[in-house]
Design a protein around this motif. Structure first.
Motif, PDB file in Angstrom:
ATOM      1  N   LEU A   1      22.352 -10.910  -1.953  1.00 37.15           N
ATOM      2  CA  LEU A   1      23.885 -10.765  -1.999  1.00 37.15           C
ATOM      3  C   LEU A   1      24.070  -9.476  -1.281  1.00 37.15           C
ATOM      4  O   LEU A   1      25.231  -9.125  -0.757  1.00 37.15           O
ATOM      5  CB  LEU A   1      24.515 -10.810  -3.176  1.00 37.15           C
ATOM      6  CG  LEU A   1      24.523 -12.502  -3.912  1.00 37.15           C
ATOM      7  CD1 LEU A   1      24.959 -12.437  -5.062  1.00 37.15           C
ATOM      8  CD2 LEU A   1      25.498 -13.072  -2.997  1.00 37.15           C
ATOM      9  N   PHE A   2      23.293  -8.407  -1.752  1.00 33.88           N
ATOM     10  CA  PHE A   2      23.676  -7.186  -1.046  1.00 33.88           C
ATOM     11  C   PHE A   2      22.469  -6.486  -0.010  1.00 33.88           C
ATOM     12  O   PHE A   2      22.264  -5.555   0.039  1.00 33.88           O
ATOM     13  CB  PHE A   2      23.647  -6.199  -2.384  1.00 33.88           C
ATOM     14  CG  PHE A   2      24.635  -6.476  -3.376  1.00 33.88           C
ATOM     15  CD1 PHE A   2      26.014  -5.950  -3.202  1.00 33.88           C
ATOM     16  CD2 PHE A   2      24.299  -7.088  -4.335  1.00 33.88           C
ATOM     17  CE1 PHE A   2      27.116  -6.343  -4.088  1.00 33.88           C
ATOM     18  CE2 PHE A   2      25.151  -7.503  -5.511  1.00 33.88           C
ATOM     19  CZ  PHE A   2      26.585  -7.104  -5.477  1.00 33.88           C
ATOM     20  N   LEU A   3      22.430  -7.504   0.606  1.00 30.86           N
ATOM     21  CA  LEU A   3      20.988  -7.136   1.558  1.00 30.86           C
ATOM     22  C   LEU A   3      21.602  -6.121   2.546  1.00 30.86           C
ATOM     23  O   LEU A   3      20.587  -5.070   2.464  1.00 30.86           O
ATOM     24  CB  LEU A   3      21.001  -8.425   2.510  1.00 30.86           C
ATOM     25  CG  LEU A   3      19.469  -8.518   3.102  1.00 30.86           C
ATOM     26  CD1 LEU A   3      18.217  -8.225   2.474  1.00 30.86           C
ATOM     27  CD2 LEU A   3      19.492  -9.584   4.011  1.00 30.86           C
ATOM     28  N   GLU A   4      22.533  -6.206   3.317  1.00 33.58           N
ATOM     29  CA  GLU A   4      22.576  -5.083   4.241  1.00 33.58           C
ATOM     30  C   GLU A   4      22.986  -3.612   3.701  1.00 33.58           C
ATOM     31  O   GLU A   4      22.437  -2.613   4.209  1.00 33.58           O
ATOM     32  CB  GLU A   4      23.771  -5.444   5.209  1.00 33.58           C
ATOM     33  CG  GLU A   4      24.249  -4.275   6.421  1.00 33.58           C
ATOM     34  CD  GLU A   4      25.314  -4.744   7.270  1.00 33.58           C
ATOM     35  OE1 GLU A   4      25.523  -4.030   8.037  1.00 33.58           O
ATOM     36  OE2 GLU A   4      25.443  -6.227   7.322  1.00 33.58           O
TER      37      GLU A   4
ATOM     38  N   MET B   1      13.341  -8.098   4.904  1.00 31.00           N
ATOM     39  CA  MET B   1      13.835  -8.070   3.334  1.00 31.00           C
ATOM     40  C   MET B   1      14.283  -9.463   2.975  1.00 31.00           C
ATOM     41  O   MET B   1      14.004  -9.780   1.803  1.00 31.00           O
ATOM     42  CB  MET B   1      14.364  -7.007   3.083  1.00 31.00           C
ATOM     43  CG  MET B   1      14.971  -6.651   1.641  1.00 31.00           C
ATOM     44  SD  MET B   1      16.144  -5.207   1.627  1.00 31.00           S
ATOM     45  CE  MET B   1      15.396  -3.993   2.219  1.00 31.00           C
ATOM     46  N   GLY B   2      15.149 -10.156   3.662  1.00 30.36           N
ATOM     47  CA  GLY B   2      15.782 -11.266   2.983  1.00 30.36           C
ATOM     48  C   GLY B   2      14.837 -12.470   2.994  1.00 30.36           C
ATOM     49  O   GLY B   2      14.953 -12.926   2.008  1.00 30.36           O
ATOM     50  N   ILE B   3      13.898 -12.752   3.915  1.00 34.28           N
ATOM     51  CA  ILE B   3      12.884 -13.744   3.791  1.00 34.28           C
ATOM     52  C   ILE B   3      12.093 -13.574   2.592  1.00 34.28           C
ATOM     53  O   ILE B   3      11.757 -14.183   1.734  1.00 34.28           O
ATOM     54  CB  ILE B   3      12.194 -13.976   4.945  1.00 34.28           C
ATOM     55  CG1 ILE B   3      13.027 -14.330   6.298  1.00 34.28           C
ATOM     56  CG2 ILE B   3      11.090 -14.696   4.844  1.00 34.28           C
ATOM     57  CD1 ILE B   3      12.367 -14.506   7.553  1.00 34.28           C
TER      58      ILE B   3
ATOM     59  N   LEU C   1      17.786  -1.507  11.728  1.00 32.07           N
ATOM     60  CA  LEU C   1      18.521  -2.332  10.873  1.00 32.07           C
ATOM     61  C   LEU C   1      18.323  -3.935  10.785  1.00 32.07           C
ATOM     62  O   LEU C   1      17.952  -4.495   9.606  1.00 32.07           O
ATOM     63  CB  LEU C   1      19.994  -2.366  10.699  1.00 32.07           C
ATOM     64  CG  LEU C   1      20.904  -2.811   9.862  1.00 32.07           C
ATOM     65  CD1 LEU C   1      20.676  -2.430   8.103  1.00 32.07           C
ATOM     66  CD2 LEU C   1      22.313  -2.541   9.922  1.00 32.07           C
ATOM     67  N   ALA C   2      18.281  -4.505  12.026  1.00 36.79           N
ATOM     68  CA  ALA C   2      18.242  -5.998  12.044  1.00 36.79           C
ATOM     69  C   ALA C   2      16.805  -6.460  11.424  1.00 36.79           C
ATOM     70  O   ALA C   2      16.852  -7.500  10.754  1.00 36.79           O
ATOM     71  CB  ALA C   2      18.493  -6.230  13.544  1.00 36.79           C
TER      72      ALA C   2
ATOM     73  N   SER D   1       8.032   0.356  11.434  1.00 33.37           N
ATOM     74  CA  SER D   1       8.719   1.126  10.804  1.00 33.37           C
ATOM     75  C   SER D   1       9.875   0.369   9.861  1.00 33.37           C
ATOM     76  O   SER D   1      10.141   0.594   8.684  1.00 33.37           O
ATOM     77  CB  SER D   1       9.668   1.962  11.341  1.00 33.37           C
ATOM     78  OG  SER D   1       8.730   3.021  12.203  1.00 33.37           O
ATOM     79  N   SER D   2      10.666  -0.697  10.231  1.00 30.39           N
ATOM     80  CA  SER D   2      11.498  -1.497   9.557  1.00 30.39           C
ATOM     81  C   SER D   2      10.874  -2.230   8.326  1.00 30.39           C
ATOM     82  O   SER D   2      11.308  -2.225   7.182  1.00 30.39           O
ATOM     83  CB  SER D   2      12.011  -2.518  10.200  1.00 30.39           C
ATOM     84  OG  SER D   2      12.692  -1.999  11.647  1.00 30.39           O
ATOM     85  N   LEU D   3       9.499  -2.552   8.438  1.00 28.50           N
ATOM     86  CA  LEU D   3       8.820  -3.163   7.267  1.00 28.50           C
ATOM     87  C   LEU D   3       8.633  -2.114   6.379  1.00 28.50           C
ATOM     88  O   LEU D   3       8.648  -2.607   5.157  1.00 28.50           O
ATOM     89  CB  LEU D   3       7.504  -3.839   8.097  1.00 28.50           C
ATOM     90  CG  LEU D   3       6.713  -4.611   7.178  1.00 28.50           C
ATOM     91  CD1 LEU D   3       5.708  -5.680   8.054  1.00 28.50           C
ATOM     92  CD2 LEU D   3       5.677  -3.830   6.236  1.00 28.50           C
ATOM     93  N   ASN D   4       8.438  -1.132   6.607  1.00 29.11           N
ATOM     94  CA  ASN D   4       8.166  -0.043   5.518  1.00 29.11           C
ATOM     95  C   ASN D   4       9.391   0.201   4.878  1.00 29.11           C
ATOM     96  O   ASN D   4       9.466   0.731   3.638  1.00 29.11           O
ATOM     97  CB  ASN D   4       7.464   1.271   6.167  1.00 29.11           C
ATOM     98  CG  ASN D   4       6.781   2.053   5.009  1.00 29.11           C
ATOM     99  OD1 ASN D   4       6.286   1.494   4.146  1.00 29.11           O
ATOM    100  ND2 ASN D   4       6.824   3.299   4.979  1.00 29.11           N
ATOM    101  N   ILE D   5      10.758   0.217   5.617  1.00 30.33           N
ATOM    102  CA  ILE D   5      11.896   0.705   4.961  1.00 30.33           C
ATOM    103  C   ILE D   5      12.099  -0.492   4.045  1.00 30.33           C
ATOM    104  O   ILE D   5      12.844  -0.104   3.008  1.00 30.33           O
ATOM    105  CB  ILE D   5      12.822   0.523   6.359  1.00 30.33           C
ATOM    106  CG1 ILE D   5      12.864   1.703   7.110  1.00 30.33           C
ATOM    107  CG2 ILE D   5      14.369   0.555   5.361  1.00 30.33           C
ATOM    108  CD1 ILE D   5      13.237   3.079   6.468  1.00 30.33           C
ATOM    109  N   ALA D   6      11.746  -1.860   4.241  1.00 26.85           N
ATOM    110  CA  ALA D   6      12.224  -2.930   3.332  1.00 26.85           C
ATOM    111  C   ALA D   6      11.053  -2.737   2.258  1.00 26.85           C
ATOM    112  O   ALA D   6      11.425  -3.487   0.979  1.00 26.85           O
ATOM    113  CB  ALA D   6      11.954  -4.192   4.093  1.00 26.85           C
TER     114      ALA D   6
END
Length: 442
Positions: A112-115, A135-137, A128-129, A49-54
């Motif tokens: 810069l605006f990742l979170e 997303m960051g990588i 979130l984590a 689910s996190s992957l799809n959010i990103a």
């Protein structure tokens, strides 16, 4: 010029010419799908689910890359057809520079605006984590992603689709191997999935740079000449493809938020699995359309209207037959496709199997709409291409996904895309008829 793009095509030679790009696009879709399989199996459904959010952010990178690549390819291929080789090379080099610079800018802004971006896209405290990590990588590799898309398109324009195919296959294989290594023995979790994808993309990006610097044939790097009208025209030509990918980002966000409201994290995991199936099947049409687009551009530029008519008939016939075949395959194997991602005893599995079955009917119409948008891009008619793409990937889907769940519940989510494709088909057919005498394909 002895470029294979100038040959006289029949059914088999056109399919053979487009085949490498079709396989390339399917392998591109596999980057995300393979990540999803390993993440779901080795990390868990919440990580999926996190992957799809990103994913909407990754869609933005792809949208910019595809816009410059497809829009620029239409210009460069047409100039090659008009025997303006030097100008074509200058524009090709200029657009490559713009592409990599755009990737760098997007990567910096995103990190810069990742979170903030993750929370805005609907990441719950549970997700979130992992969302920030993936997303960051992925954003660190944004310039590589841009160049991968750029070279995949321009290898076709340069008459080297087989080379692009080979690099894409190697890229996909490396992605699969690294997914396993990073997530199983190294226990890197979702970070391993993002890193594997980025390193896999380098297999296309770095050799592409080397090839177009070293091989001095029809198309290669030369001193770029800044031409703002060319950049503007490329963005206009490729706007439909950009709109399509940006709309995918919006639609993915709406699907995620709707599922979180109706079911929760399991619903997001289920829609992720269904969208992976969409990526794989639709990539066939995207690859075919991208593969034949330079042929349309070249023959339109050289005013070979007899060839245009022949190519158009072949394309329509192929899409009609393949659409029926793909729907049958999707319906028959829906449970097996879902089973690749999750066990049959989970709530996610039950939701996704039902969803995939209903969702699959969109494949009857998607191919024609994708081809219509791509063909008008090849004719440098960015306006019509954008209208078709925007209606298909944004207007009708947004209306459907907002309205249907209130009428049909969860089934309304699954039927949103089929309804949108049917509505878009009427627009595509209208433009096919309206523009047939302008571009001489009928």
């Amino acid at each position: 010029m002895t470029n294979s793009i100038a040959q006289k095509f029949n059914v088999f030679s056109l399919l053979r010419f487009a085949f490498p790009t079709m396989v390339m696009m399917m392998f591109m879709s596999l980057y995300t799908i393979v990540d999803g399989i390993f993440v779901s199996r080795l990390v868990g459904s919440n990580a999926l689910s996190s992957l799809n959010i990103a994913y909407p952010v990754i869609n933005v990178v792809l949208a910019c890359g595809i816009m410059l690549a497809t829009g620029g390819s239409a210009i460069v291929a047409r100039q090659l057809g008009e025997k303006k080789e030097e100008e074509a090379r200058q524009n090709f080099s200029f657009l490559a520079s713009v592409s990599i610079t755009t990737g760098i800018i997007i990567g910096i802004i995103g990190i810069l605006f990742l979170e903030f971006i993750c929370k805005m896209l609907g990441a719950t405290p549970v997700l979130l984590a992992d969302c920030k990590t993936y997303m960051g990588i992925s954003l660190l590799f944004a310039p590589i992603t841009m160049m991968q898309v750029f070279f995949q398109t321009f290898f076709v324009t340069a008459g080297k689709p087989a080379l692009g195919l080979t690099l894409t296959i190697l890229s996909g294989l490396l992605n699969v191997i690294l997914d396993y290594v990073f997530m199983e023995p190294f226990q890197m979790g979702i970070a391993g999935a993002a890193l594997a994808t980025g390193l896999g993309q380098m297999v296309m990006a770095l050799p592409g740079i080397i090839y177009f610097f070293a091989v001095k044939k029809s198309l290669y790097f030369t001193k770029p000449v800044f031409r703002f009208p060319v950049l503007l025209k490329s963005c206009g030509n490729g706007s439909s493809e950009m709109v399509s990918n940006l709309s995918n980002a919006v639609v993915t966000f709406l699907f995620n938020m709707t599922m979180l409201r109706l079911i929760g994290e399991d619903g997001v995991a289920a829609i992720t699995i269904v969208l992976y199936g969409q990526f794989l099947f639709v990539s066939l049409y995207l690859g075919f359309s991208m593969g034949v687009a330079p042929v349309f551009s070249y023959n339109y530029g050289s005013e070979n209207y007899a060839q245009l008519k022949r190519i158009y008939k072949i394309c329509i016939g192929f899409i009609a037959v393949s659409s029926v075949v793909i729907v049958i395959l999707a319906l028959v194997f829906s449970s097996k496709i879902v089973g690749v991602f999750t066990g049959s005893d989970t709530n996610t599995y039950r939701l996704a199997v039902r969803g995939f079955f209903l969702f699959s009917f969109n494949f009857l119409f998607a191919g024609t709409n994708i081809f219509a948008s791509s063909m008008f891009t090849a004719f440098s008619d960015g306006k019509i291409s954008a209208i078709i793409s925007f209606c298909r990937t944004c207007v009708f889907i947004v209306i459907s996904v907002l309205a249907l769940p209130f009428l049909l519940g969860i089934d309304g989510v699954w039927l949103a895309v089929p309804l949108a494709e049917i509505a878009t088909l009427f627009i595509s057919v209208r433009f096919f008829v309206k523009k047939r005498e302008v571009y001489h394909y009928v």
